[in-house]
Write an enzyme that holds these catalytic residues in place. Sequence first.
Site, short mmCIF file in Angstrom:
data_model
loop_
_atom_site.label_atom_id
_atom_site.label_comp_id
_atom_site.label_asym_id
_atom_site.label_seq_id
_atom_site.Cartn_x
_atom_site.Cartn_y
_atom_site.Cartn_z
CG ASP A 1 -3.84 -1.65 -1.17
OD1 ASP A 1 -3.62 -2.78 -0.72
OD2 ASP A 1 -3.79 -1.37 -2.38
CB SER B 1 -15.09 -2.05 13.89
OG SER B 1 -14.63 -3.38 13.85
CG ASP C 1 0.34 -3.42 -3.39
OD1 ASP C 1 -0.79 -2.95 -3.57
OD2 ASP C 1 1.26 -2.82 -2.79
#
Length: 795
Positions: free
Chosen positions: A320, A248, A323
């Site tokens: 992030d 985006s 995991d």
Amino acid sequence: MKIIKKISLILLLLLVLLALAVFGFLQFKKPNYDGDVQLSQLKNTTTTYFDDYGIPHIYANDEVDAQRVLGYVHAQERLWQMELMRRIAPGKLSEIFGSVMLKNDMFFATSGIQENSELAVANLDKNSQSYKLTLSYLDGINQYIEEGKMPIEFSLLGITPEKFTVKDVYNIFGFMSFSFAMAQKTDPLLTDIRDNLGMEYLKDFGIHGEFGTRQLKSFKGKSSEFAEISKSITALLENSPVPTFVGSNSWVIGANKTKNGKVIFANDPHIMFSQPGTWFEAHIITPKHEMYGYYLAGTPFPLLGHNRDYAYGLTMFENDDLDLFEETENRQNSNQYLTSQGYQNYTLRQNTIKIKDSADVILKTKSSIHGPIISEVLTGVNKSKPISMSWIYTQEKNQILDAVYGLCHAKDLNDFYEKIELIHAPGLNIMYGDVKNNIAWITSGKLYKLDSSVNPNFILNGSNGIDDRKEFLPFSKNPLAINPPWNYVYSSNNQPEAIDGYLYPGYYLPKDRATRIDTLLKVKNDWTRMDVEKMILDNTSSTAAQIVNSWILSLDKNQLNETEKNAISQLKIWNGSSNLNDIATTIYNKWIYFYLKNTFRDELGEEKFKLLLATHKIKEIFGEQSRNDSSIWWDNIETKTKKETRSDILTQSFKETIKNLEANLGSDVQLWTWNKAHSLEFQHPIGQVKLLKGFFNVGPYEVPGANEMINNLMYFYSDEKINQVKAGPSTRRIIDFSDIENSVSILPTGNSGNPMSKHYKDQAEMYVKGHFRKMLLNKKEIEKVSTKIVFSPKK
């Protein structure tokens, strides 16, 4: 002969009758845009105007009525899409598509989204306005299901829809949040590269957030095949009938840099293309509330919106928040796994997956303290190495409904900022501008730090008590810029600068688009809406011309023939643009593919090479790696008598590029224009059936733009003749607070998901040509171009 003629006439008559029946059936399926409809529980008459692009403008006495009508008209246009969206997260696609969707269902039924949704609904404040309005919206959908025309797709697949619930809303948000995550596609592949090739091969991958700034310790672990996880999850997402978010752009220009002294807001979220498209546009007006919004199918509040006071939009943060952990099972008891505190029992769960025209499948799943064991439901993955998925979305309190409600009901910038803290996942860059000349970029997401010894780019150790140790950061540490002195903010999925010396790990896209946006905004101080319209369609790369010039310098000129020299002449005069008649962009994009293939495929093999092409990582690294003379990747390990250099690989790749283009586009370089190599077709899930393709799909179209340009019309690099566009701007939207009633937008195809609606593809030609249309706010103007449905209380 008479008998044959009679039989022929009878057959012809039957065909005509069948054609008339089909025609009549399809005509009956058309949505209604005028007339009168009665709704139960509606308190007051509510008028909905459908403008000349089928966008509903809902005028109601209060929001409860408005939401009920919104649910009804949303279902009329997008019930098929709603049905798909609510089925993915709980693993219910096989019920309508059969066993072809079983792998998808097994994975998502294991993901934990459904259980998180159930918990979130149980903990909802049933007296909150967000809850009450959601119930009203769902009631509108359900009344349409009871009384309205079912979509053609339901008839083809034999679907009888059940009532929609609040849990469906959460499941839809859950799937879209998962589609944002990139770790599940990237971490297993990088782990394989580390374990099979060694850390030396990751120097070019920027796994510490910066290229070439840290020395990596040499490390080579036990040979593994974790990339099978990447392969399996990538295949599941590509096989999904619902598009995923991939990027985006957005920027907000402050009053001091605009000609009229008011904020200008721009946003174009990048999503995998589909038909129908992602967004449903609707405008709600009550005495106390107004919002012109963009809605996901089956959700009551817009993720993008504006009114006369403020505008907001989003891009992906790319932080992030997921995991993967390798668990160590107890050899004596497969229901136990090792932690730093000793063995613990898995949490066991059982789900039933129903399959159309087949027996049910009983799915038994396990979860550790980190999350569900996903390796057991992924194809080709070694089941002896249990891999769990730890995802912030399913582990933190889910307040997404209150958050999205808050964004479209904010009183001011401070109120807007506070609502963003409720979004723990996904990580978003939320952009804001208002009539009071405030501008802001604020990131959402529950951010955390791992131990300094842990690199989250790899599959982590689930048993040592170190890799899973998280230090959660306060929301005040989330990156942001509010009313900065340089008078603009922007976001293009690029990595934010370090905060307190810490670079937030993530799966960021290269800074090409961000650099281009920053460069254009910095030098101009009299921006108008028309200027921003041109900018949002900008087809020039900030890096391509420099990269290709460095590649040209490395070529062995003695090996080049006349056609290759003509191609180089085109590249030398190129400014990095990707317009329809450009020649150099065709050559450059094909050269990228062959350079990548000849650089990475010998070490990775064909399957892992294709996986690398599907990650953000390859876009992030190739500009840096391709200019690094000392990169370990240059040597082709399959040739034993020679150690290849950068010049060898780039020369070989260039020659293969020209050979490919000659085979596909002819020997005349002047005919290698981008319009012949870059195509977009909006594909419906049922459009994969050849007989139905022409009815459901829209396109194909020749389109400009390219990977990592502002006009980011994306494709996977390949040796195919056509670069088939897979993703791009899901809307282009520009709000000018100096002239709010003339703000503009465009959808890729149309506002309706019904193939029989005139609004199914009425914006497609405009979209591909870079045109816009007004987002109407003025009631008199709306009435002039609209039909209307009057919704009244059922007696």
